[in-house]
Design an enzyme around this catalytic site. Structure first.
Site, short mmCIF file in Angstrom:
data_model
loop_
_atom_site.label_atom_id
_atom_site.label_comp_id
_atom_site.label_asym_id
_atom_site.label_seq_id
_atom_site.Cartn_x
_atom_site.Cartn_y
_atom_site.Cartn_z
CB SER D 269 -6.16 9.78 11.83
OG SER D 269 -5.06 10.67 11.77
CE LYS D 275 -10.26 12.47 9.40
NZ LYS D 275 -9.63 12.51 8.09
NE ARG D 308 -6.16 -19.14 -30.99
CZ ARG D 308 -5.72 -20.36 -31.26
NH1 ARG D 308 -4.44 -20.63 -31.17
NH2 ARG D 308 -6.57 -21.32 -31.57
#
Lengths: 378, 378, 378, 378
Positions: D269, D275, D308
C-alpha cells in the site's frame, strides 16, 4: 468488451462509457478532482495542481494495458496509477498526488462516474422504449386481439392494452433507475475511512471533492456499506425485467402460426429466405437474461469485511460493468424492436375468430390504454 | 416452512404470516372483498354477500392440505377454492362468488397481503437492528480500534464509526423496503386483464375492491407487468446485504484471536465448553445468504408471456415466500446479535497497539458517528 | 414444505423424504449408527447401545417443533438432540451418546441420507420422463412437423426427432444424478476434523459408521471441502435444465394457434371452459425455474471458513432441501405431462403446409431417432 | 476482456483463448473443417476446398470489429462470416462455403473449441494449485495449529490436514472439469437439426467434420439439448468452490492478529508500508465470486425453444465466456497464492497455546494427510 459480440447484444454504447479507456479517464479525473479539492482547503500550491492536472490528462490517454499489468501486484489499478502520477509530476508535486486518499476512494468514485455515464445511456433508451410502447398503445387502443393466458386463447383484449402493460413496466423501471442514478455519491474516507489525513478539514474536503466532479457529497464514508450497490443492482435488474417482457411477447406474437407483429427489419437467414426472425427482440431477451445472475453476484458480494472487503469489493467491478452493459444492451435492442414494429390487425382478427362469434368484448382495454397514457411521467 | 429449522434461521415470525394458513386466509379475504366490492356497484344482494362471507370465513380455517390436493389439476389453489365456495353458498349465491375475476387476481392480491404482512414484521426488525447499531455507535463514538482493510490492520478508527456504517446500511434498507411496501397494490383485471365482466363499472369495482382490503388501488392491470415484483425482490436483497455486513463483522471481531466483541448469549458446544460462538450473527449470515439466489429467481421469472405467465407466474410463489423469510430471518437474528452486543474496548486497545505508538489518530471517526446520528430517519 | 403449494409443484414425494420428520429420523439414525460403530471398536457395552437405540427411536417420532425451538441457541438441531438423548438414556449410558462426534458429523451425514432418499425419488421420475420421451420418439419417428428456429418455421423435422432430443437430455441428467448419488459419503471427523477422540481407531470407526448406514466411507474428513455439495447442486441444476426443455416445448406446441400436442388431462378454467391449459408442463417449468438461483446459493456458500463454516455451512440446509424439491417436483410434473401426451399429426401436417409444397424432406430425423433409441442407457 | 482488469483477476491466459480473435479463428476453423468434411463425402472439388481454406485463414486474422458490426442484423457472427467467405472465394466455390450447415452448427462447435482451449489452461492451473496444496500438506503434516470452527478456536489440528482438505477439493474439481472437457463434442445438424442437406450421408459427414477438428463426434444433434452446457457450468462452478475455500482460509490465516501464513509476494500500500495484503488470495476470491451467478445464468438459459432457442441460445455466449475467465482467473490467482506460501509454525503454536496446556492432541490429522497424499490422482 467484445467488438465481435457487443453489437449483437446492443452493448456498444454502454461499453463505450465503461471500457478500459473510460475507466482510465475516470480514475484520472478523480485524482485530479482530489488534488484540486485539497488545494482549495489546504496547502497545495497552484503549480502543483497544474502539474497533476497535466500528468493526469496525459495518463488518461495512455495505454490501459500497461497500467493493467502493473495492477496485478496490488490488486487494483489505483496503486500503480498513483505511482506513475507521482513519478511524472516529480518530487516537487508528488505530495499533491492522491493526498490522504486510499485506493477505494478513487475506485468507488470512478465507479460512480462510470455508472452515471452508463445510466445516461440506458435511461434514454429505456424511455425511448416506453415512448414507442406508448405510441403503439395509442395507435392500437381498440385493435382487438386474442388475450392469451398460459399461452392459450382466453378472452379478447386489445393490442394497445398489451402495449400499455409494456409501457407501464418500462416507465417504472426508468423512474427507478433515474432515482438511483441521482443519488449515487462520491466516496472519500482515506485509509480506514476516518478522513484522518485531512482532520479537521475532512468534511470540507469531501464537499469540495464531490463538487469538483459534479457528484452528490456522501452522507458519510460508505466504503463498506454496499447497500447503494445493491440498490443499483436491483434497479438494473428491474430494468431487465421491464425489457424482457415486451421482447418475449414480440417473439411470441411473431411466431409463424401467430404472425400478429413483425419487426421492421427482421433478421434473415442465408439458407432460408422466407424467415423473418424478430432478431432485435431475441437479442434483447438474451441481453436481459444476463441480469439476474449478475444481480445475485453483486448482492452476494455485499458484505464487505470491516474497513475494506477482501475480495467482495473487487468482485463488484466486473459484475457491475457486465450488468450495466446487459441492461443497456437489452434496452437498446428493444428500442430497435419496438420502433416501427408492424402490427397486423387483420391477423389479430383472424386469430381471434377462433374464440367463436359470441366471445365477450374487449371490455375496458381501451380505457386502460387511455388511463395509462394520461398517467405517464413526463 | 420447517418447524425444525425456522428457529435457527430466525424465520418463525415471517413464517407465521406466510404459511399455508396465512395464504388460505388471504385468499379467502380477497374473495370476500371481491364479493363485497361487486355488491357495492352491482346486483349482488346482501344475503349473498353474507353467505360468501360466512363460507369464506369457514374455509379460511379449514385444512390447507385438502385444498392443496385439489390445486394440482389446475395449477393454483384459487380454482378449487372457488369451486368449494360456490358449493358451500349454494346455487342461490354461487354467482356472488369470484364474480368476473380470474385466479391471478386473487393470487396476486393475496400475495400483496402476504408480502405486506411479512414486511410489517421485517421492517421493525430491521429498524430495531438499526437502532441497536445507532446505540452502539453513540456509546462507542470514540472507542479506538484498529481499522482493518483487506483484513489487515491499517489505521485506527473507532468502533462507533463501524457501527455507524452498519446503521446507515440498515436505515437505508429499511427505508427502501417501507417505500416498496407502501406501494404494493391490489390486482384486479379479470380473465384477460380487460375488466370485461364489469364493463362499464370496472374502475369503480377496482377501487372498491382495493378499499375493502386497505390496499392501494392499482394504476392499471399489472397481471404481466412484474416490475413491482422485481422492485420488491431488489429491496429484500438490499435488506439482506444490510444485515450480512454487520453479521460478518461481528463474526470476525469475535474470533478467538481478536475477541473485540461478544454476543450476549453466544452458542455453546457440548464438547467444548470454552467456545463462545456468535451464533446469532452466524445464522443471520446464513439466512441472508439465501437472498441473492432467490432475487435472481424472481428477476428471471419476470417476463410473463402475453396475458398470463405460463410458469413464470407460478415460479414467483415459492421464491417470494422464501425470500421474505430469508430477509426476515436475517433481520431477526441480527437483532438478537446486536442487542446487548458486548464490546471489549480493552481488547480493541490491545490489538490496536500492534500498529505501534505513532500511528495516526482516529481522525473524523467520532464526527462521522455524530453526523450519522443526526441524519437518521425518525 | 407447504401442503397448499407442494402439489402444484409436484414436490410431495420429495417433501415426504426431506421434511422435518425425515430430518429428525435421519439425525436419530445417524446417532444410533455412531453409537453402534463406537461399540464395535470400543468399550461401549451392549446395554448402552440398546439404550441409545431405544431413546433415538422414540425421539425420531417426537415433535420436531420442540427440537426446533431448542435448536436456536446453538444454531443446529444436533446440540439439543444430544442433550435430550443423554437425558433419556440416563447417566449410565450418556457417554454412549454422540461419542467423540461433532454436530457437523451428524448434520452432514443426515444430509447425505436425506439427499440419497430424495434422489431415489427424483431418479425414477427422471427416468420415467426419459422413457416417455423415448416412447414418443419411437411412435413418431417419421411424423413430420415444422422445425422452428428462433420460433419461426424453418425446415421440416419429425416429432420423434424432437422427442429424442428431450430424451437424450433426460437420460444424461439422470445418469449424472445417479453418479453423484452413488458417491455421496458419510461424514465423520470430530470437533476439529482430526478424529482425535477415537485415536488410534479413527479410520476403523469411520468405516464401521458408514457401514452401519449403508453409505460409502469418505476418503477423508470433508467438513469444509464442499465440492461434493457443488457437484450435487450442479447435477440437480442439470436435471432442471433437462426437464425445462420439453416442458417449454409442450407449452409452445400446445398454443391455441399451434395445437400440435395436448396433455392428457389439461387444466381447465372455471370461467373459460374452452381452455386446455398444459398445466403439468407449466408447473414443471415453474419448479425447474427455482433451480438456477438455488444452485447459485449453494455454490456461493462453498467456501467454508477453516474447520467449520460460520454461516456458509448453515446456508446449505434450506437451499439444498429446496433444490431437491424443485428438481424432483419438476421431474414429477413433467412425467405427468409426457405420459399420455396427445400428438396431433394432422395439425403438424397442416402447420407444416405453410412452408409450401417444395420444402425439403425430414432428412435424417427418423435415423436420429433410431440412433437415440439404440444408444439409450438401460 | 479488459486489459485493465484482467490481470487483477488472473484472467489473461483464459482471455487470450476466448477473446474476439480466438472466436474469429475458431469460427473460421469450423467453416474450413466443414468444407473439408463435405469434400470427403461429396462433390466439392479440391480447388474449392483450397479456396475456402485460404479465404478462411485470411478472414481469421481480419478485424473482428468489422464482423461484429455486420453481426447485429442477424444476431450472430456466422451469417456475415459466411457472406464474406462466399464473396472472397467467388462464385465458383461459393457452394463450398458452409454447405448444408446452420449458424448454430458453427457457433456451437466453435464454442466447444473455445471451451476446450480454456479448459486446457484452467485444468493445469487447478492441478498446480492441488500440487501446491499437496506439497504444503506433506511439509506440514504434523505442524500443529488451532482448529477453528465457526471461527472460534476448537481443538488442535495440523496445517497439513487443512492443506489436504484444500487439495482434495482441488483434485476433485480438476477431475470433474477434465471429464466434462473430454466429452465436449462437435455440433452439426443443419437448419432444423435433421442433417437434411446431406441425406443420406449425414452421419458420415458429422464423423468427418468432428475428426477434422479433433473433437468427439456427437451422439445426435444437440442444438436444443443444453444439458452439456449445464454440466460444463456445474463443473466450472465446482472449480470456483474448490478455489474459494483455500483462498478464504489464506485471507483469514493472514489476518494481522493471526499471522499464521503469508503470501510470498503480498500486496503493498503506498500509504501504509506495514501492510502485507494476501492479494493473490483476495483476488482469487473475487474471481471465484463471479461464478455462482454465471452458472445460474447458464442454467436459466437451458430451455431452448423447439429447434433453436430464441434468446436463450444467444444468452449462453457472454455468460460462458465470463464463467471460463472467472474460474480460470480464480485458479491462476490461487496458484500464485499457494506457490511459496509462507507458513509460520511458531505463530501457529503461539495461537494454539490459547487453548491451554491440556488440550487434546492433533489426533489423526497427520494420518489424514498421508491418506490424502496416497490417494491422489496422478
Amino acid at each position: 468488451m467484445s467488438e465481435l459480440f457487443d453489437p449483437v447484444f446492443g452493448a456498444e454504447a454502454v461499453t463505450a462509457v465503461t471500457d478500459d479507456r473510460a475507466w482510465l479517464r475516470a480514475l484520472c479525473a478523480v485524482e485530479t478532482a482530489l488534488t484540486r479539492a485539497a488545494a482549495r482547503i489546504g496547502s497545495i500550491d497552484q503549480a502543483a495542481v497544474e502539474a497533476v492536472e497535466k500528468a493526469a490528462a496525459a495518463l488518461a490517454e495512455s495505454d490501459p494495458a500497461e497500467l493493467g499489468r502493473q495492477s496485478r501486484a496490488g490488486g487494483n489499478p489505483v496503486i500503480p496509477l498513483v505511482t506513475v502520477l507521482r513519478e511524472r509530476v516529480g518530487p516537487g508535486a508528488a505530495d499533491a498526488v492522491h493526498p490522504g486518499a486510499t485506493s477505494q476512494d478513487v475506485m468507488d468514485t470512478a465507479s460512480t462516474l462510470i455508472a452515471r455515464a452508463a445510466l445516461a445511456v440506458i435511461g434514454p433508451d429505456l424511455s425511448a422504449c416506453a415512448d414507442a410502447a406508448a405510441d403503439l398503445a395509442a395507435a392500437h387502443r381498440a385493435t382487438a386481439m386474442a388475450g392469451r393466458t398460459l399461452m392459450q386463447q382466453a378472452e379478447p383484449t386489445t393490442f394497445g392494452a398489451l402495449a400499455a402493460v409494456w409501457g407501464a413496466g418500462l416507465d417504472r423501471a426508468a423512474a427507478g433507475l433515474a432515482s438511483v442514478a441521482a443519488a449515487l455519491p462520491a466516496q472519500l474516507g482515506g485509509a480506514a475511512g476516518t478522513l484522518a489525513a485531512w482532520h479537521p478539514h475532512g468534511p470540507a474536503l469531501v464537499a469540495a471533492f464531490a463538487a469538483e466532479l459534479g457528484l452528490p457529497a456522501p452522507d458519510g464514508v460508505w466504503h463498506t456499506d454496499r447497500t447503494r450497490s445493491a440498490e443499483l443492482a436491483g434497479a438494473l435488474g428491474t430494468a431487465a425485467v421491464a425489457v424482457a417482457k415486451p421482447a418475449t411477447d414480440i417473439v411470441l406474437l411473431a411466431q409463424t402460426e401467430v404472425s400478429e407483429v413483425h419487426e421492421a427489419a427482421p433478421g434473415g437467414s442465408s439458407a432460408m429466405p422466407h424467415k423473418q426472425n424478430p432478431i432485435a427482440a431475441i437479442t434483447a431477451r438474451a441481453a436481459a437474461a444476463q441480469a439476474p445472475g449478475l444481480v445475485a453476484t453483486l448482492l452476494a458480494a455485499g458484505a464487505h469485511e470491516l474497513q475494506r472487503g477482501a475480495g467482495a469489493w473487487h468482485a463488484e467491478w466486473p459484475a457491475r460493468t457486465a450488468l450495466l452493459r446487459a441492461a443497456g444492451g437489452a434496452a437498446a435492442r428493444l428500442r430497435v424492436s419496438l420502433t416501427g414494429l408492424q402490427v397486423d390487425a387483420d391477423a389479430m382478427a383472424r386469430n381471434l375468430a377462433r374464440l367463436g362469434p359470441d366471445h365477450p368484448s374487449t371490455g375496458h382495454a381501451p380505457d386502460l390504454v387511455d388511463r395509462y397514457l394520461r398517467g405517464r411521467p413526463r
